[in-house]
Write an enzyme that holds these catalytic residues in place. Structure first.
Site, PDB file in Angstrom:
ATOM      1  N   ASP A   1     -28.717-123.537 -25.374  1.00 22.56           N
ATOM      2  CA  ASP A   1     -28.806-123.543 -26.836  1.00 22.56           C
ATOM      3  C   ASP A   1     -29.670-124.710 -27.330  1.00 22.56           C
ATOM      4  O   ASP A   1     -29.416-125.860 -26.967  1.00 22.56           O
ATOM      5  CB  ASP A   1     -27.375-123.697 -27.372  1.00 22.56           C
ATOM      6  CG  ASP A   1     -27.280-123.420 -28.845  1.00 22.56           C
ATOM      7  OD1 ASP A   1     -27.588-122.280 -29.241  1.00 22.56           O
ATOM      8  OD2 ASP A   1     -26.929-124.333 -29.598  1.00 22.56           O
TER       9      ASP A   1
ATOM     10  N   GLU B   1     -33.414-121.963 -25.071  1.00 24.97           N
ATOM     11  CA  GLU B   1     -33.760-121.587 -26.440  1.00 24.97           C
ATOM     12  C   GLU B   1     -34.537-122.744 -27.038  1.00 24.97           C
ATOM     13  O   GLU B   1     -34.035-123.872 -27.058  1.00 24.97           O
ATOM     14  CB  GLU B   1     -32.503-121.317 -27.276  1.00 24.97           C
ATOM     15  CG  GLU B   1     -32.853-120.798 -28.642  1.00 24.97           C
ATOM     16  CD  GLU B   1     -31.756-120.985 -29.666  1.00 24.97           C
ATOM     17  OE1 GLU B   1     -30.969-121.950 -29.537  1.00 24.97           O
ATOM     18  OE2 GLU B   1     -31.667-120.190 -30.611  1.00 24.97           O
TER      19      GLU B   1
ATOM     20  N   HIS C   1     -28.074-112.663 -31.421  1.00 22.43           N
ATOM     21  CA  HIS C   1     -26.983-112.800 -32.399  1.00 22.43           C
ATOM     22  C   HIS C   1     -27.419-113.563 -33.652  1.00 22.43           C
ATOM     23  O   HIS C   1     -26.646-113.693 -34.602  1.00 22.43           O
ATOM     24  CB  HIS C   1     -25.815-113.515 -31.724  1.00 22.43           C
ATOM     25  CG  HIS C   1     -26.172-114.893 -31.293  1.00 22.43           C
ATOM     26  ND1 HIS C   1     -27.071-115.160 -30.274  1.00 22.43           N
ATOM     27  CD2 HIS C   1     -25.815-116.099 -31.783  1.00 22.43           C
ATOM     28  CE1 HIS C   1     -27.219-116.461 -30.157  1.00 22.43           C
ATOM     29  NE2 HIS C   1     -26.478-117.067 -31.052  1.00 22.43           N
TER      30      HIS C   1
END
Ligand code: TEU
Ligand code: CA
Length: 560
Positions: free
Chosen positions: A199, A256, A329
């Protein structure tokens, strides 16, 4: 090109809260995932990327972790997790966990100690600064609005949080913190998981002067991103993580990386860099962004999409590796974003899948994408759950930067809850997701769009994805072939070739609801052509020199 399994795999992302509820509390859970493992096997995917299932107060739906080695009560127990991991491995499916280590939850024991006093031994596991002239240490804006600095009365200092104030940034400058993170990663890999999606991993190294950012017209806070994206020590940290953890296992890793460019991506993913396998870039997802970011929701042009995708295909062709995605998402449903979710939903979903899956890189499928799930339009802001959406609605409307109607239209187009309405399994109440009351309402179109219906229809989007995945397994040119764009100025057709030695593929996609003539550019030599896949029935022996492409038509030919 070194052939490796993670380059030849297709990944399926599960957002556990919305995937399948097994105990009727309206929240998806791990047992629910295990109950659907055969469905994933049927689709043919190789790896699951599981969004966070760790203990969390759910301020950001699990991206605010309060214990990295415990399972969130909503989702079940560690035994449930072990059972799910085993069920995946038994079917030859690997599991990639979501590593959220740019920040933790403010309810993590580490932060509770760090906040307790200035001389606590964990004080510098987070980023604390005194105020400047009675204000925050710098003028950066948080992703979920407001300042990135939250004042703590107890110790008369501010702590940094690039996201919500319940997501304090960890201080990666501290070697003891880094060591603790590596220990936790090894613990999960020793349990048998197969890798990590990391993340906002390119945020972990900051410019430790925290200089003020530029303040845009009409804005209160500045843009800190030049000082926390791809920071000064990022490659040092990732090479250390690789040495201490990743290099010891046969993993798959994807970082990411908002704001990353192809040039920087080579530094993250180059085969001799010993950092990550691939990154998630955001340039294609940012098409249509404006002064209010995605909430401006401006129109996009196919030529811009082609430019961005081509930059990434060519940029990482020699070294490094692409991830390929339209959805996750955080993003709206691609059939609504780049396709046509009304009269051409099926054709455009298949066309978009073709366009992406025939490129070079590892494709990622987001739950529901494979059955053409669409964006949702709830009547009231009260039906929405996402902190990013709710904070933006409040700030932009209260400061009259957007009207409520404009904001709702932007939420319909770009909001994250578009991806978070529950997976639609069948036409029963709540789409078969839960027997209870879902934590967020199911998209009302679940009666027409659901897995059961898709599995009963040979022409469904599901079986088209199954074919695309199978094609990738059968054609090395799809995995390793070079990409070359055709018709770069055409605003309707996205066409490109893939070349691996003697093998050449031709991919033609009509991105519009108008028929349009495709004319094979001169210079594309071939003797015969073999149709590999298409989303309309195509007569035998049709020439490829010029094709009347139907609305959202896609074709892939092997040129011999
Ligand atoms: O998202 C990082 C990020 O940049 C998000 O702000 C995302 O791009 C944006 O919401 C799109 O509008 C990661 C996770 O994927 C996201 O779910 C988390 O909210 C965020 O980090 C903080 O962990
Ligand atoms: Ca549940």
């Amino acid at each position: 090109m070194n052939q490796t399994w993670w380059k030849e795999s297709v990944v399926y992302q599960i957002y556990p809260r919305s995937f399948m509820d097994s105990n009727g509390d309206g929240i998806g859970d791990i047992k629910g995932i295990t109950s659907r493992m055969d469905y994933l096997k049927e689709l043919g995917i190789d790896v699951i990327w599981l969004s966070p299932v760790f203990k969390s107060p759910n301020d950001d739906n699990g991206y605010d972790i309060s214990d990295y080695q415990k399972i969130m009560d909503d989702f079940g127990t560690m035994e449930d997790f072990d059972e799910m991991l085993d069920a995946a491995h038994q079917r030859g499916i690997k599991l990639m966990m979501d590593l959220v280590v740019n920040h933790s939850s403010d309810e993590h024991q580490w932060f509770i100690e760090s906040k307790s006093s200035k001389d606590n031994e964990k004080r510098d596991w987070y980023i604390w600064k005194p105020g400047k002239d009675g204000k925050e240490p710098s003028n950066w804006e948080a992703a979920f609005k407001g300042s990135v600095w939250e004042y703590d009365e107890g110790t008369d200092e501010y702590y940094l949080h690039l996201f919500s104030k319940k997501q304090p940034d960890l201080n990666w400058e501290n070697p003891r913190l880094r060591k603790e993170i590596y220990k936790m990663m090894n613990w999960w890999l020793e349990k048998g998981i197969d890798g990590f999606r990391m993340d906002v991993i390119n945020f972990i190294s900051k410019d430790t002067d925290y200089p003020d950012g530029k303040v845009a017209e009409g804005k209160k806070y500045g843009d800190g991103s030049p000082y926390f994206m791809n920071g000064p020590r990022i490659h040092e940290f990732l090479q250390e993580m690789n040495k201490e953890v990743l290099s010891k296992y046969d993993t798959i890793t994807v970082g990411e990386a908002p704001g990353v460019t192809p040039e920087e991506a080579k530094l993250y993913t180059g085969s001799d860099r010993n950092e990550l396998h691939m990154v998630f870039q955001f340039e294609h997802m940012g098409l249509g962004d404006g002064p209010e970011g995605k909430w401006s929701n401006l129109s996009w042009k196919l030529t811009d999409l082609k430019k961005v995708m081509t930059r990434w295909q060519k940029g990482l062709e020699e070294d490094g590796w692409n991830s390929l995605y339209w959805n996750n998402h955080d993003q709206p449903r691609v059939v609504s974003r780049f396709g046509n979710d009304k009269e051409y939903r099926v054709e455009s979903a298949k066309m978009l899948a073709t366009c992406l899956h025939m490129m070079q890189g590892t494709p990622y499928i987001y739950q529901g994408e494979e059955i053409g799930m669409t964006n949702v339009q709830f009547d009231s802001i009260d039906q929405y759950r996402d902190i990013e959406t709710l904070n933006a609605f409040k700030e932009l409307t209260s400061e009259n930067r957007m009207s409520e109607e404009e904001m709702m239209a932007s939420i319909y187009a770009r909001g994250r809850d578009n991806a978070r309405t529950p997976m639609q399994w069948n036409a029963e109440e709540h789409g078969g997701f839960t027997e209870g009351t879902p934590w967020i309402e199911v998209n009302p179109n679940y009666k027409e769009i659901n897995v059961e219906k898709a599995l009963g229809d040979q022409e469904s989007i599901f079986y088209y994805y199954q074919k695309l995945i199978k094609l990738r397994k059968e054609n090395k040119a799809i995995v390793y072939g070079n990409y070359d764009l055709l018709l770069e100025d055409d605003e309707q057709i996205y066409a490109y070739t893939r070349t691996l030695g003697e093998e050449k593929l031709l991919i033609i996609c009509n991105f519009t609801k108008d028929s349009t003539l495709f004319t094979l550019p001169s210079g594309i030599e071939y003797n015969s052509s073999e149709l590999l896949i298409s989303n309309y029935a195509i007569g035998e022996g049709t020439s490829i020199d010029s094709i009347e492409m139907k609305p959202f038509e896609a074709r892939v030919y092997k040129l011999n």
